[in-house]
Design an enzyme around this catalytic site. Structure first.
Site, PDB file in Angstrom:
ATOM      1  N   ILE A 182      30.093  19.632  67.479  1.00 42.76           N
ATOM      2  CA  ILE A 182      29.658  19.134  68.801  1.00 42.76           C
ATOM      3  C   ILE A 182      28.379  19.825  69.268  1.00 42.76           C
ATOM      4  CG2 ILE A 182      31.953  18.411  69.517  1.00 42.76           C
ATOM      5  CD1 ILE A 182      32.287  20.997  71.023  1.00 42.76           C
ATOM      6  N   ALA A 186      23.667  25.756  66.579  1.00 34.29           N
ATOM      7  CA  ALA A 186      22.695  26.774  66.992  1.00 34.29           C
ATOM      8  C   ALA A 186      22.228  27.524  65.750  1.00 34.29           C
ATOM      9  CB  ALA A 186      23.318  27.728  67.998  1.00 34.29           C
ATOM     10  N   SER A 187      21.323  28.456  65.941  1.00 38.21           N
ATOM     11  CA  SER A 187      20.720  29.144  64.800  1.00 38.21           C
ATOM     12  C   SER A 187      21.713  30.032  64.066  1.00 38.21           C
ATOM     13  CB  SER A 187      19.522  29.970  65.265  1.00 38.21           C
ATOM     14  OG  SER A 187      19.917  30.901  66.248  1.00 38.21           O
ATOM     15  N   LEU A 188      22.677  30.604  64.796  1.00 39.65           N
ATOM     16  CA  LEU A 188      23.616  31.538  64.174  1.00 39.65           C
ATOM     17  C   LEU A 188      25.022  30.971  64.032  1.00 39.65           C
ATOM     18  CD1 LEU A 188      22.567  34.865  65.953  1.00 39.65           C
ATOM     19  CD2 LEU A 188      21.759  33.952  63.779  1.00 39.65           C
ATOM     20  N   GLY A 189      25.338  29.893  64.738  1.00 38.45           N
ATOM     21  CA  GLY A 189      26.690  29.350  64.680  1.00 38.45           C
ATOM     22  C   GLY A 189      26.732  27.906  65.117  1.00 38.45           C
ATOM     23  N   GLN A 190      27.893  27.273  64.953  1.00 37.26           N
ATOM     24  CA  GLN A 190      28.084  25.888  65.347  1.00 37.26           C
ATOM     25  C   GLN A 190      29.498  25.721  65.883  1.00 37.26           C
ATOM     26  OE1 GLN A 190      26.523  25.136  61.557  1.00 37.26           O
ATOM     27  NE2 GLN A 190      28.435  24.299  60.731  1.00 37.26           N
ATOM     28  N   VAL A 191      29.679  24.721  66.758  1.00 38.73           N
ATOM     29  CA  VAL A 191      30.939  24.582  67.485  1.00 38.73           C
ATOM     30  C   VAL A 191      31.609  23.257  67.122  1.00 38.73           C
ATOM     31  CG1 VAL A 191      32.015  24.535  69.760  1.00 38.73           C
ATOM     32  CG2 VAL A 191      30.011  25.975  69.373  1.00 38.73           C
ATOM     33  N   LYS A 212      34.097  28.098  67.445  1.00 39.29           N
ATOM     34  CA  LYS A 212      32.733  28.501  67.115  1.00 39.29           C
ATOM     35  C   LYS A 212      32.742  29.202  65.759  1.00 39.29           C
ATOM     36  CE  LYS A 212      28.825  31.077  69.094  1.00 39.29           C
ATOM     37  NZ  LYS A 212      28.398  31.931  70.237  1.00 39.29           N
ATOM     38  N   ASP A 263      22.330  34.155  78.683  1.00 36.66           N
ATOM     39  CA  ASP A 263      21.656  32.977  78.119  1.00 36.66           C
ATOM     40  C   ASP A 263      21.954  31.750  78.983  1.00 36.66           C
ATOM     41  OD1 ASP A 263      20.085  31.600  76.368  1.00 36.66           O
ATOM     42  OD2 ASP A 263      21.577  31.443  74.776  1.00 36.66           O
TER      43      ASP A 263
END
Length: 557
Positions: free
Chosen positions: A126, A129-134, A147, A282
């Site tokens: 959904i 991002a650069s370091l992770g995904q959800v 995450k 953030d």
């Protein structure tokens, strides 16, 4: 394994160098107009904007680590000119998610088989991002957000951190000494920050702490961590939906008061920074949502920070000074926080702050825009040698981003008025007034005692002068033995002049043995004199920058 990691870093180094080569050549030409010779050339604001665009594209091309580096650099006006800070602030931490089969390996290694641990699991991310995904999933019938750290990101980050460390000596050749110091410290700070953001155990801890600080607050919603399905590389939280906070039309359709929403957001961050000392760092619109009843939802606590009590007090002092138009108070707060160098000229900085407040002030005396003030200060900060404390840089970024979100919600939103109202409600302004009155009372008492003691002392001094019994005693503090050193040099010089004359006289009268002895003594004295100068111990003072001296300097101007 170590050799493979270094080979990966070497290959990455050449990729990075190729991306940054045009910029480095441009900076080299700034120092020598024709690269190898000629005078330095003047760099205009338009050239800086063009180069900042080039840097932005290079960071995006190089991927996750450098996107994060660009975001961190956007919070450091002590390192980069304002044009670069403005351009890099556009960096969004949004990249296409990695394929599910690769992400699944991370989940399986951390928690076990996906089907065993989750009733449902949507393999379409959904957000990425650069370091992770959800991902969205279900546990015991409840929707959750999972995450997952980006696959193989650890090796890429490790290689990129080595590249950044290797590149520092090259980059430092193109910047001033003060910027080089800040940049070297920034590299250490960045390595620590990105490793923290990849540690989901830390994120879970920060999320839980911030969530507990808002217990009982119906205006703020923070997801709860599902500990049984979380680890260093996977973080599972309750799923809370909502409308993205910058979708103004959708908010209006739901009948949500946008001014009240902006005020709630501002107050939440004031509580986190000033009261709690731990904050979500953030606040871009992708991490903020609004439920149908107007509750604000916070997502993604990977970038979060802490503020110590001293900085909290100084931030309060800064806001109160801005509200009171107290220029000296603003400068004192900035200097004591480390945001502004004590070496900066207070008269010049005072004029900058006066212009900033005059430009930002509305009809009401407390109507200022903090973003305009911060921008003015940032422009000036770049001209002075200093290093922003890392969490203070985050606070600076949070303040500007939050105000941007608030103004999107309500173009007439008054950031400082809300902050002033909050500080008044919490008793900070009253406490500040009491402290000022207390300090003023102490000064008046001291002045009264001094006035009472002065006439008798003056009368005794005049009586002694009348009796010719008045003398002055001066004590010289000489912690470095400067006077002793000068005396030795004086004695050596006097004796040397005598021995040189004696050598010449004895040689002229053909008393060669005596002349040789006098010459040896002269050489010994020359050696002692040379040694005393070679040590270079004396006649140097360490400059001291104190608030009292600054005020004296301002009084003379």
């Amino acid at each position: 394994m170590v050799t493979l990691a270094y080979l990966r870093a070497y290959r990455r180094f050449f990729v990075v160098a190729w991306q940054f080569l045009p910029l480095l050549l441009s900076y080299a030409r700034d120092r020598r107009r024709f690269l190898l010779f000629g005078p330095s050339r003047r760099v205009s604001s338009e050239m800086r904007i063009e180069r900042a665009d080039t840097l932005l594209e290079s960071l995006l091309t190089l991927g996750p680590t450098f996107i994060k580096l660009g975001q961190l650099l956007s919070t450091r006006p002590d390192i980069l000119p304002p044009e670069y800070v403005d351009q890099l602030s556009k960096l969004q931490d949004e990249v296409p998610p990695a394929p599910w089969d690769e992400a699944e390996k991370v989940v399986k290694a951390e928690l076990g088989p996906v089907r065993t641990n989750f009733e449902e699991f949507d393999t379409e991310a959904i957000s990425g991002a650069s370091l992770g995904q959800v991902y969205a999933a279900r546990i015991d019938g409840e929707r959750v957000a999972v995450k997952v750290r980006r696959p193989n990101i650890e090796e890429l980050v490790a290689a990129d951190l080595r590249v950044i460390r290797w590149s520092l000596p090259i980059i430092m050749r193109f910047i001033g000494q003060a910027r080089a110091f800040s940049l070297e410290n920034l590299a250490d700070e960045f390595a620590r920050t990105i490793r923290q953001e990849m540690d989901y155990d830390r994120e879970a801890s920060m999320l839980a702490e911030i969530r507990s600080n808002f217990d009982g607050d119906d205006d703020v919603e923070i997801p709860q961590v599902v500990d049984s399905h979380s680890g260093p590389r996977v973080l599972t939280m309750e799923y809370i939906g909502g409308t993205k906070i910058n979708r103004v039309a959708d908010l209006d359709e739901r009948g949500i008061d946008r001014h009240e929403l902006a005020e709630t957001l501002q107050r939440a961050y004031l509580q986190m920074i000033i009261e709690d000392g731990v904050f979500h760092a953030d606040p871009h619109p992708g991490n903020l949502a609004v439920e149908d009843d107007g509750t604000i939802v916070f997502y993604d606590f990977g970038m979060s920070g802490r503020v110590d009590e001293f900085i909290q007090r100084k931030i309060v002092d800064f806001y109160i000074s801005v509200a009171n138009q107290d220029i000296d108070g603003i400068l004192d707060a900035l200097i004591e926080m480390g945001t502004l160098s004590p070496e900066a000229d207070r008269a010049t900085m005072g004029k900058v702050m006066e212009l900033a407040i005059a430009d930002a002030r509305g009809e009401d005396i407390e109507t200022y825009r903090v973003q305009q003030i911060v921008s003015q200060v940032e422009d000036t900060i770049y001209e002075f040698p200093l290093r922003l404390p890392s969490n203070l840089a985050l606070v600076l970024r949070v303040a500007t981003v939050v105000e941007g979100v608030c103004v999107t919600l309500d173009p007439e939103f008054d950031f400082i008025a809300v902050a002033t109202e909050y500080l008044t409600e919490q008793g900070y302004r009253e406490e500040s007034i009491k402290q000022y009155l207390s300090e003023t009372g102490d000064q008046l008492q001291a002045s009264t005692r001094s006035l009472a003691r002065t006439p008798p002392k003056l009368e005794r001094a005049l009586d002694r002068i009348d009796r010719d019994d008045f003398y002055v005693r001066a004590d010289i503090e000489d912690g470095n033995d400067v006077v002793d050193l000068l005396a030795k040099r004086l004695v050596y010089g006097m004796v040397l002049s005598v021995t040189l004359f004696s050598t010449a006289f004895l040689y002229a009268t053909e008393a060669f043995r005596g002349a040789i002895v006098a010459a040896v003594v002269s050489l010994a004295l020359i050696g002692l004199l040379y040694q005393s100068f070679r040590k270079r111990r004396g006649i140097r003072a360490t400059p001291q920058f104190t608030r009292h001296e600054m005020r004296q300097r301002r009084g003379r101007e």
